[in-house]
Design an enzyme around this catalytic site. Sequence first.
Site, PDB file in Angstrom:
ATOM      1  N   ALA A   1      49.745  55.624  37.120  1.00 50.65           N
ATOM      2  CA  ALA A   1      50.191  55.561  35.723  1.00 50.65           C
ATOM      3  C   ALA A   1      51.606  54.989  35.634  1.00 50.65           C
ATOM      4  CB  ALA A   1      50.130  56.938  35.087  1.00 50.65           C
TER       5      ALA A   1
ATOM      6  N   ILE B   1      46.003  52.418  31.486  1.00 50.09           N
ATOM      7  CA  ILE B   1      45.947  53.097  32.771  1.00 50.09           C
ATOM      8  C   ILE B   1      44.494  53.196  33.225  1.00 50.09           C
ATOM      9  CG2 ILE B   1      46.529  55.190  34.036  1.00 50.09           C
ATOM     10  CD1 ILE B   1      48.946  53.546  32.919  1.00 50.09           C
TER      11      ILE B   1
ATOM     12  N   GLN C   1      30.052  26.687  33.243  1.00 46.04           N
ATOM     13  CA  GLN C   1      29.833  25.343  32.710  1.00 46.04           C
ATOM     14  C   GLN C   1      28.617  24.688  33.354  1.00 46.04           C
ATOM     15  OE1 GLN C   1      31.766  24.615  30.260  1.00 46.04           O
ATOM     16  NE2 GLN C   1      31.157  22.531  29.778  1.00 46.04           N
ATOM     17  N   ILE C   2      28.456  24.876  34.658  1.00 45.02           N
ATOM     18  CA  ILE C   2      27.314  24.291  35.364  1.00 45.02           C
ATOM     19  C   ILE C   2      26.007  24.921  34.898  1.00 45.02           C
ATOM     20  CG2 ILE C   2      26.192  24.165  37.636  1.00 45.02           C
ATOM     21  CD1 ILE C   2      29.038  23.764  38.811  1.00 45.02           C
TER      22      ILE C   2
ATOM     23  N   GLY D   1      25.492  26.360  31.894  1.00 42.57           N
ATOM     24  CA  GLY D   1      25.233  26.156  30.477  1.00 42.57           C
ATOM     25  C   GLY D   1      25.059  27.477  29.743  1.00 42.57           C
TER      26      GLY D   1
ATOM     27  N   GLU E   1      48.786  44.638  37.608  1.00 42.79           N
ATOM     28  CA  GLU E   1      49.604  44.693  38.826  1.00 42.79           C
ATOM     29  C   GLU E   1      50.561  43.504  38.909  1.00 42.79           C
ATOM     30  OE1 GLU E   1      47.787  45.969  42.501  1.00 42.79           O
ATOM     31  OE2 GLU E   1      46.114  46.859  41.398  1.00 42.79           O
TER      32      GLU E   1
END
Length: 384
Positions: free
Chosen positions: A121, A156, A333-334, A336, A360
Amino acid sequence: MTTPFTLDGEQRKWCAELRTLAARQLRPLAGPEAPGRVNRPLVRALGELGLLARVLPSDGPVRAMDLCLLRASLAQECTEAETALALQGLGAYPVLRFGTGEQRSRWLPEVVAGRAVAAFALSEPGAGSDAAALELRAAPDPGGDGWRLTGEKCWISNAPGADLYTVFARTGPAPRAAGITAFLVPGDRPGLGGQPLEMLAPHALGTLTFDGVPVGAGDVVGEVGGGFRVAMNTLDLFRPSVGAFAVGMARAALGAALAHAGERRAFGGPLKDLQAVSHRLADMATRTEAAALLVHAAAAAYDAGEPGIARRSAMAKLFATETAQYVVDAAVQIHGARALQRGHLLEHLYREVRAPRIYEGATEVQRTIIAKELYRAADVYGGE
């Protein structure tokens, strides 16, 4: 030079075993997504399978290479398992590294077994990338010799459902990092509350509220005023493994894209015969391999105790997370439109891959760390 450019046979065998285990035993436990909720059966399985013991070993130091290979292998088959494992490590590593004997004996066996859920935290509504700006106050307890925590934490992981929080609060008037102390706060401590958040990335995430939460000297992790060191030491270890998580996602996306390009026919032949597609796949593979090498280099340097860990860790996280974003997007993208359907692997990865560029330490923070380390090296070596 300790940097490995290839994994040895035992490491490759272990990674293959981890991928099989993740696909067969952990993925079925991932279940339907429940934003803001800890998947306790999955955490318990990680403990029962001995994977959490590799992240938080009782017989020696944490090996960054083991952590990276674990995260990359699990991520390739089940991102939910990878994330659950990483969050246990992130939340409990400060106890392992800086905790008292009593703190370690009380909590680490429970965390390693998967019976207790841990959380780290640090972030707040006004202190995300600038972690030293946190405002959670630890005021002296007028009725005792401890403190009362008052304020809020946000974004957190595992909140508000964790059993144990490593909480960073401001205990003194010293500015910035100098006035911060780390505390171990059980989830059932009076005055501690919180709410789950529904985020793009489908893992447990929430807020924590502190309404005069009591903490004492026995809850301090490390030294009073030394909390920022605890946080940065933890992040130096885990940042390369965030890169490993990204590499695992990139490999999963690349594998899916290769399979689809070989099966899908368009314009008279398979997609892979189109130069635009084959060149894109080549770029995806090359960037993924480069990211893996940078992650392995950072992990090997950490394990060997070499200098420049902050710079190497930042470089690994920066390059690997940006690469994963590119590779997953290119795979979508390939594919679709089918890749955007709910439940598709790439739809899942597309949501998962965005967050590691922020948490991080965002990409811009990593660049700042790298630049500062370069300037420091230039000062030491006269600019050579």
